[in-house]
Every structure is written in C-alpha cells, then in structure tokens.
Design a protein around this motif. Sequence first.
Motif, PDB file in Angstrom:
ATOM      1  N   ASP A 197      12.185  11.470  -8.165  1.00  0.00           N
ATOM      2  CA  ASP A 197      11.476  10.261  -8.577  1.00  0.00           C
ATOM      3  C   ASP A 197      11.177   9.331  -7.404  1.00  0.00           C
ATOM      4  O   ASP A 197      10.456   8.354  -7.550  1.00  0.00           O
ATOM      5  CB  ASP A 197      12.281   9.505  -9.634  1.00  0.00           C
ATOM      6  N   ASN A 198      11.716   9.636  -6.232  1.00  0.00           N
ATOM      7  CA  ASN A 198      11.462   8.806  -5.052  1.00  0.00           C
ATOM      8  C   ASN A 198      10.132   9.150  -4.369  1.00  0.00           C
ATOM      9  O   ASN A 198       9.740   8.469  -3.435  1.00  0.00           O
ATOM     10  CB  ASN A 198      12.606   8.957  -4.038  1.00  0.00           C
ATOM     11  N   LEU A 199       9.461  10.173  -4.827  1.00  0.00           N
ATOM     12  CA  LEU A 199       8.190  10.585  -4.230  1.00  0.00           C
ATOM     13  C   LEU A 199       7.008   9.900  -4.924  1.00  0.00           C
ATOM     14  O   LEU A 199       5.996  10.515  -5.233  1.00  0.00           O
ATOM     15  CB  LEU A 199       8.031  12.106  -4.291  1.00  0.00           C
ATOM     16  N   GLU A 200       7.135   8.619  -5.136  1.00  0.00           N
ATOM     17  CA  GLU A 200       6.082   7.830  -5.796  1.00  0.00           C
ATOM     18  C   GLU A 200       4.777   7.879  -4.999  1.00  0.00           C
ATOM     19  O   GLU A 200       3.696   7.993  -5.570  1.00  0.00           O
ATOM     20  CB  GLU A 200       6.542   6.383  -5.969  1.00  0.00           C
ATOM     21  N   LEU A 233       9.489  14.722 -18.908  1.00  0.00           N
ATOM     22  CA  LEU A 233      10.537  13.899 -19.521  1.00  0.00           C
ATOM     23  C   LEU A 233      10.981  12.773 -18.581  1.00  0.00           C
ATOM     24  O   LEU A 233      12.149  12.632 -18.259  1.00  0.00           O
ATOM     25  CB  LEU A 233      11.730  14.760 -19.929  1.00  0.00           C
ATOM     26  N   ASN A 234      10.032  12.001 -18.127  1.00  0.00           N
ATOM     27  CA  ASN A 234      10.239  10.853 -17.245  1.00  0.00           C
ATOM     28  C   ASN A 234      10.774  11.226 -15.865  1.00  0.00           C
ATOM     29  O   ASN A 234      11.275  10.369 -15.142  1.00  0.00           O
ATOM     30  CB  ASN A 234      11.158   9.809 -17.893  1.00  0.00           C
TER      31      ASN A 234
END
Length: 151
Positions: free
Chosen positions: A98-101, A78-79
């Motif tokens: 989400d910072n672990l791109e 879910l994004n």
Amino acid sequence: MQRDKLVNIESWLNFFLFIGIVYIIFSFYLMFIGLGKTIVVINNKNREEIENMLKTSKAYDESVNIEKLDRIEFFLALNDYRFTLFYKNGEEQSLYDDNLENLKEYIEKNGYNKSWKYVIIDILVIFLLVQLNIKRKDIGDKIDYIDEKEM
C-alpha cells in the motif's frame, strides 16, 4: 438450384450468428475478469521512473533485472494494492504494498484498462451480428418467395 444455394448461405449465416453470440458471452467473462485492472507497458521512456518507484517497496525483489520488465498490472484487491509485474521471459511477480501510492497513480494516469478493448470489440461484433441477421432475413424472404412460386 437457386433455393439450395440460398439455404446453404442462410445456414452459414446462422452458424456465424451463433459463433458471434458465443463470443459475446465469453467476452463478458473476460471483461469482468479485467474489470478494475489497469496496465502500463514498460518502455525505455518510463523504465527508470518506474524502477525508482518500485525500489521504495520492501516487497520488491531487486535481484531481478528491470530491463526484463515488460508491463505492470495494478488491481485493488480488498483494499490492498496489488501490483503484478510481468517479465519478458514469462515470469510474474506479485507485490502487495500500500506504500506504492505513486506507482498506483502513475499506472492509472498512463496505463489502460483491459476491459475497454473488449467493450469496443463487442460493439463491433454486435454491429456485425445485426448486419448478418438482416442479410439472413433477406435470404429467408427470398427462400419463402421461391417456395411460394413453386406451389
């Protein structure tokens, strides 16, 4: 006597066909569970690089020994980036960050998708089932021939 053996063989082939079809149905379930999940196995070559990426996350528990890390699974839930860390002692740790791109890109580049192994196995099983069905049909024709001869 010949007919009885052929009927027995045909029965076993029917049983194996049934088992194969049940396996394929079950593997579709496993395939859809693994859809979108990418896994990278941790080894001595990539352990330090992955450790550096994990340390950038605030959600990562640094008290756990990185040497016990076995593999990491990435899934877009879910994004939200979801990373599941699997350790050699059976423990699991989930990270939603989400910072672990950079870790996401590394896993997608160097990892493997769980679903593909089921697709390949299913193709092999389907090929085997087709061959078994051809053999079963041949045996059925021989049984019919024996029945016609006895009449």
